[in-house]
Design an enzyme around this catalytic site. Structure first.
Site, PDB file in Angstrom:
ATOM      1  N   THR A 141       2.759   5.259   1.456  1.00  0.00           N
ATOM      2  CA  THR A 141       2.457   4.091   2.276  1.00  0.00           C
ATOM      3  C   THR A 141       2.591   4.369   3.762  1.00  0.00           C
ATOM      4  O   THR A 141       3.488   5.107   4.184  1.00  0.00           O
ATOM      5  CB  THR A 141       3.379   2.914   1.894  1.00  0.00           C
ATOM      6  OG1 THR A 141       3.160   1.822   2.798  1.00  0.00           O
ATOM      7  CG2 THR A 141       4.852   3.304   1.934  1.00  0.00           C
ATOM      8  N   SER A 142       1.695   3.766   4.546  1.00  0.00           N
ATOM      9  CA  SER A 142       1.771   3.888   5.998  1.00  0.00           C
ATOM     10  C   SER A 142       2.941   3.102   6.579  1.00  0.00           C
ATOM     11  O   SER A 142       3.287   3.280   7.747  1.00  0.00           O
ATOM     12  CB  SER A 142       0.469   3.393   6.648  1.00  0.00           C
ATOM     13  OG  SER A 142      -0.592   4.267   6.372  1.00  0.00           O
ATOM     14  N   ASP A 175      -6.579   0.259  -1.081  1.00  0.00           N
ATOM     15  CA  ASP A 175      -7.385  -0.945  -0.853  1.00  0.00           C
ATOM     16  C   ASP A 175      -8.150  -0.914   0.460  1.00  0.00           C
ATOM     17  O   ASP A 175      -8.964  -1.804   0.723  1.00  0.00           O
ATOM     18  CB  ASP A 175      -6.479  -2.181  -0.854  1.00  0.00           C
ATOM     19  CG  ASP A 175      -5.549  -2.179   0.340  1.00  0.00           C
ATOM     20  OD1 ASP A 175      -5.736  -3.015   1.243  1.00  0.00           O
ATOM     21  OD2 ASP A 175      -4.645  -1.334   0.391  1.00  0.00           O
ATOM     22  N   LYS A 180      -2.144   7.384   7.730  1.00  0.00           N
ATOM     23  CA  LYS A 180      -3.575   7.221   7.457  1.00  0.00           C
ATOM     24  C   LYS A 180      -4.303   6.735   8.721  1.00  0.00           C
ATOM     25  O   LYS A 180      -3.745   5.942   9.461  1.00  0.00           O
ATOM     26  CB  LYS A 180      -3.771   6.213   6.323  1.00  0.00           C
ATOM     27  CG  LYS A 180      -3.008   6.571   5.056  1.00  0.00           C
ATOM     28  CD  LYS A 180      -2.888   5.341   4.161  1.00  0.00           C
ATOM     29  CE  LYS A 180      -1.876   5.601   3.053  1.00  0.00           C
ATOM     30  NZ  LYS A 180      -1.611   4.389   2.259  1.00  0.00           N
ATOM     31  N   ASP A 227      -1.418   3.797  -2.716  1.00  0.00           N
ATOM     32  CA  ASP A 227      -1.036   3.046  -1.544  1.00  0.00           C
ATOM     33  C   ASP A 227      -0.180   1.877  -2.037  1.00  0.00           C
ATOM     34  O   ASP A 227      -0.107   1.606  -3.240  1.00  0.00           O
ATOM     35  CB  ASP A 227      -2.294   2.546  -0.823  1.00  0.00           C
ATOM     36  CG  ASP A 227      -1.984   1.583   0.296  1.00  0.00           C
ATOM     37  OD1 ASP A 227      -1.173   1.932   1.166  1.00  0.00           O
ATOM     38  OD2 ASP A 227      -2.548   0.475   0.290  1.00  0.00           O
ATOM     39  N   LEU A 228       0.460   1.151  -1.115  1.00  0.00           N
ATOM     40  CA  LEU A 228       1.362   0.074  -1.527  1.00  0.00           C
ATOM     41  C   LEU A 228       0.827  -1.307  -1.143  1.00  0.00           C
ATOM     42  O   LEU A 228       0.477  -2.115  -1.998  1.00  0.00           O
ATOM     43  CB  LEU A 228       2.743   0.307  -0.912  1.00  0.00           C
ATOM     44  CG  LEU A 228       3.878  -0.627  -1.326  1.00  0.00           C
ATOM     45  CD1 LEU A 228       4.081  -0.625  -2.838  1.00  0.00           C
ATOM     46  CD2 LEU A 228       5.169  -0.204  -0.611  1.00  0.00           C
ATOM     47  N   ASP A 229       0.734  -1.578   0.156  1.00  0.00           N
ATOM     48  CA  ASP A 229       0.286  -2.891   0.627  1.00  0.00           C
ATOM     49  C   ASP A 229      -1.178  -3.132   0.272  1.00  0.00           C
ATOM     50  O   ASP A 229      -2.060  -2.335   0.638  1.00  0.00           O
ATOM     51  CB  ASP A 229       0.450  -2.992   2.148  1.00  0.00           C
ATOM     52  CG  ASP A 229       1.906  -2.974   2.574  1.00  0.00           C
ATOM     53  OD1 ASP A 229       2.595  -3.970   2.324  1.00  0.00           O
ATOM     54  OD2 ASP A 229       2.346  -1.963   3.147  1.00  0.00           O
TER      55      ASP A 229
END
Length: 225
Positions: free
Chosen positions: A113-114, A171, A146, A11-13
């Site tokens: 990523t979303s 996260d 997601k 994931d990114l954020d």
């Protein structure tokens, strides 16, 4: 029997970049511009899910009748507010080192990523990741985000590997739920604001503080060539 290759889907954020609270404030600003009251903590609990699900839950919690056009407008306001804060985005501790270690060890990885590329591009730039060189799957490229598994399935496809050989690192509980639905192993990081118990209940097999902590324990999740 030959050992199967382990790959990582990130994931990114909140996982690789410290951007969760910028998203929270950007959503709050966008909603306030439309006269929609929503507490900051309620917004934070939804970061990581798709914008569509976010707005669906928004409708339920506020009882407002919001048109599809207004929802699209709110998403645009969020993107604009987020990009104004993008100069504050920094990689989380150990994120660059973790990705460099995987690359140097010959362990393949991708980002899923979303977020749409419009906002994700600022995060990728802060991280030093070139989407022309690294597989990056964004909300623009899948039907559902997601907690649906589409993003992670897309990442595995881009890498040319079986999703069951992938370790998903995220996260949020939405990452862990999506990983479980995709039949991948989930590893949780607390750097986005969720606690150990929440991440484990959502399916995380291990939980670490941040990318630096994961790097220090990489052997525990099979992070070796």
């Amino acid at each position: 029997m030959a050992r199967r290759e382990t790959t990582f889907l990130f994931d990114l954020d909140g996982t690789l970049v410290d951007s969760v609270y910028e998203h929270v404030l950007a959503w709050k600003e966008a909603l306030e511009q439309e006269g929609i009251p929503l507490s900051v903590w309620r917004i934070h609990r939804k970061i990581g899910m798709s914008g569509g699900l976010f707005t669906s839950q928004l409708l339920r919690e506020t009882g407002l009748d919001i048109s599809h056009e207004r929802i699209a407008h709110i998403r645009r306001l969020h993107a604009e507010a987020y990009l104004r804060r993008a100069t504050n985005i920094r990689p989380l501790p150990g994120a660059r080192e973790l990705l460099a270690h995987l690359t140097n060890a010959g362990i393949r990885w991708a980002i899923a990523t979303s977020g749409r590329m419009r906002t994700a591009s600022a995060n990728l730039a802060a991280l030093g990741v070139d989407p022309e060189q690294v597989p990056v799957v964004t909300r623009d490229q899948v039907k559902y985000a997601k907690p649906d598994p589409d993003l992670f399935l897309g990442g595995a496809e881009r890498l040319g590997v079986d999703i069951e050989d992938c370790i998903v690192v995220g996260d949020a509980i939405w990452d862990m739920l999506a990983a479980r639905r995709a039949r991948a192993l989930g590893v949780g990081l607390m750097s986005g604001g969720y606690g150990i118990d929440e991440l484990e209940r959502a399916g995380a097999m291990r939980v670490y503080e941040d990318p630096a902590d994961l790097l220090n324990h990489l052997d525990e999740v099979g992070g070796r060539r």
